[in-house]
Design a protein around this motif. Sequence first.
Motif, PDB file in Angstrom:
ATOM      1  N   ALA A 117     -10.533   4.032   1.847  1.00 28.51           N
ATOM      2  CA  ALA A 117     -10.111   4.152   1.288  1.00 28.51           C
ATOM      3  C   ALA A 117      -8.950   2.691   1.226  1.00 28.51           C
ATOM      4  O   ALA A 117      -8.390   1.738  -0.263  1.00 28.51           O
ATOM      5  CB  ALA A 117      -8.491   5.380   1.223  1.00 28.51           C
ATOM      6  N   CYS A 135       0.966  -1.463   0.303  1.00 23.08           N
ATOM      7  CA  CYS A 135       0.144  -0.203   0.215  1.00 23.08           C
ATOM      8  C   CYS A 135       1.185   1.530   0.018  1.00 23.08           C
ATOM      9  O   CYS A 135       1.545   1.671   1.011  1.00 23.08           O
ATOM     10  CB  CYS A 135      -0.631  -0.227   1.197  1.00 23.08           C
ATOM     11  SG  CYS A 135      -1.920   1.173   1.244  1.00 23.08           S
ATOM     12  N   ILE A 159      -8.125  11.126  -1.601  1.00 25.98           N
ATOM     13  CA  ILE A 159      -8.871  11.778   0.046  1.00 25.98           C
ATOM     14  C   ILE A 159      -7.960  12.902   1.064  1.00 25.98           C
ATOM     15  O   ILE A 159      -7.302  13.026   0.256  1.00 25.98           O
ATOM     16  CB  ILE A 159      -9.209   9.946   0.699  1.00 25.98           C
ATOM     17  CG1 ILE A 159      -7.417  10.428   1.381  1.00 25.98           C
ATOM     18  CG2 ILE A 159      -9.376   9.264   0.288  1.00 25.98           C
ATOM     19  CD1 ILE A 159      -7.261   8.756   2.715  1.00 25.98           C
ATOM     20  N   GLU A 194      -8.719  -0.514  -0.644  1.00 22.30           N
ATOM     21  CA  GLU A 194      -7.241  -1.221  -1.512  1.00 22.30           C
ATOM     22  C   GLU A 194      -7.153  -2.503  -0.755  1.00 22.30           C
ATOM     23  O   GLU A 194      -6.514  -3.756  -1.343  1.00 22.30           O
ATOM     24  CB  GLU A 194      -5.842  -0.586  -0.748  1.00 22.30           C
ATOM     25  CG  GLU A 194      -4.382  -0.754  -0.969  1.00 22.30           C
ATOM     26  CD  GLU A 194      -4.174  -1.834  -0.601  1.00 22.30           C
ATOM     27  OE1 GLU A 194      -3.111  -2.120  -0.759  1.00 22.30           O
ATOM     28  OE2 GLU A 194      -4.390  -2.233   1.378  1.00 22.30           O
ATOM     29  N   ASP A 233      -2.223  11.236  -9.613  1.00 25.96           N
ATOM     30  CA  ASP A 233      -3.067  10.298  -9.001  1.00 25.96           C
ATOM     31  C   ASP A 233      -3.441   9.184 -10.175  1.00 25.96           C
ATOM     32  O   ASP A 233      -2.724   8.452 -10.497  1.00 25.96           O
ATOM     33  CB  ASP A 233      -4.301  10.203  -8.209  1.00 25.96           C
ATOM     34  CG  ASP A 233      -5.072  11.261  -9.563  1.00 25.96           C
ATOM     35  OD1 ASP A 233      -4.549  12.197 -10.334  1.00 25.96           O
ATOM     36  OD2 ASP A 233      -6.156  11.366  -9.134  1.00 25.96           O
ATOM     37  N   SER A 268      -8.586  -4.352  -3.849  1.00 29.81           N
ATOM     38  CA  SER A 268      -7.560  -4.326  -5.081  1.00 29.81           C
ATOM     39  C   SER A 268      -7.708  -5.846  -5.714  1.00 29.81           C
ATOM     40  O   SER A 268      -7.430  -5.763  -7.296  1.00 29.81           O
ATOM     41  CB  SER A 268      -6.428  -3.548  -4.798  1.00 29.81           C
ATOM     42  OG  SER A 268      -5.429  -4.012  -4.251  1.00 29.81           O
ATOM     43  N   GLU A 295      -7.177   5.351  -5.116  1.00 29.73           N
ATOM     44  CA  GLU A 295      -8.083   6.632  -3.969  1.00 29.73           C
ATOM     45  C   GLU A 295      -7.525   8.285  -3.429  1.00 29.73           C
ATOM     46  O   GLU A 295      -5.779   8.220  -2.957  1.00 29.73           O
ATOM     47  CB  GLU A 295      -8.224   5.468  -2.901  1.00 29.73           C
ATOM     48  CG  GLU A 295      -9.320   4.155  -3.569  1.00 29.73           C
ATOM     49  CD  GLU A 295     -10.667   5.037  -3.871  1.00 29.73           C
ATOM     50  OE1 GLU A 295     -11.530   5.682  -4.025  1.00 29.73           O
ATOM     51  OE2 GLU A 295     -10.554   3.589  -5.181  1.00 29.73           O
ATOM     52  N   GLN A 353     -12.114   8.421   5.873  1.00 28.85           N
ATOM     53  CA  GLN A 353     -12.052   8.502   4.192  1.00 28.85           C
ATOM     54  C   GLN A 353     -10.868   7.804   4.433  1.00 28.85           C
ATOM     55  O   GLN A 353     -10.714   6.814   3.359  1.00 28.85           O
ATOM     56  CB  GLN A 353     -11.604   9.658   3.909  1.00 28.85           C
ATOM     57  CG  GLN A 353     -13.062  10.623   3.149  1.00 28.85           C
ATOM     58  CD  GLN A 353     -12.560  12.255   3.032  1.00 28.85           C
ATOM     59  OE1 GLN A 353     -12.135  12.185   1.569  1.00 28.85           O
ATOM     60  NE2 GLN A 353     -13.607  13.182   2.737  1.00 28.85           N
TER      61      GLN A 353
END
Length: 324
Positions: A221, A173, A210, A225, A197, A228, A208, A217
């Motif tokens: 997110a 991540c 945020i 993730e 992004d 994903s 994402e 948020q």
Amino acid sequence: MDSSELRQLRILAAKSRLGAILGTYHAKSGHPGGSLSAADIFTYLYFKEMNVDPANPGWADRDRFVLSKGHCCPSLYATLALKGYFDWNELTVLRHIGAMLQGHPDMKKTPGVDMSTGSLGQGISAACGMALAAKLDGKDYRTYTLLGDGEVEEGQVWEACMFASHYKLDNLCVIVDNNGLQIDGEVAKVMSPYPIDEKLKGFGFHVEAINGHNFEQIEAALDLEMQSMENQLARQGLNLDMYCSFMGITREQLHEESYPAAEANLRRIAAVEEIVKLENLFASEQEMGEAIALICRRNNMTVEQFKPYYNAEFEAAVRRTVLT
């Protein structure tokens, strides 16, 4: 999260900011700005997201965190102290000669620090290595890394992103603290990396955007993730229900399987499914061979790679679980 948990996270984040100011005040130097902007991320990761144990910092199966923008460690140190890795009073000797807490994270001296960082761009590279190591070792720990928006001006960051995409590191991540400032001024004026992004998406990342100070948020997110891998497979048009049925697992269990393994298995199943469907359409072995070659090309594998998986037992399983 409920209101009491949200309130507790906000209190901890405020204490993390206080700790960053306390440390840089006593040091008479340091980087308070980038520390303050990341306090909520540190707080959520260590008190809500990551699987860690302050009593056993070297636990082999812990989640990893790499502060790629290493100069912003005062708030990380405060968060680690709040989590119980070391005493809060260590912050009062930040950057002092002989102190445990220095101006950049030192994994050899500071409990809870997984990687020594400071040279911008190298942290995400180390995080990629940790994520790949987990894949190779069959471990399910996750690796998190935090970068600065000024840091992403470094070319090494994008080499690391290419590496992550190539090895499909769905257990990694990457968080970018887009606070808009770097040491020489505004990021957009110094060497604009925008749109960050869209560039990350171009490297195959699920992105994402945020408010990094909003815990709801952040939670949403990170929840996305975790999904994903499923999203990546779906975007390739691979049938997740078919895969789960064939492997005898649920969609929740799918997240525990490495993405490369799941992708490879799905492609093999899809190839066999196509062959089984085509068997009745071709009268000669030559035509069938040409069809198999075409299917293998579509599924990004050679005929030789596919042959070990195309046998009577495998075909019967596919017929039973896919074609009925």
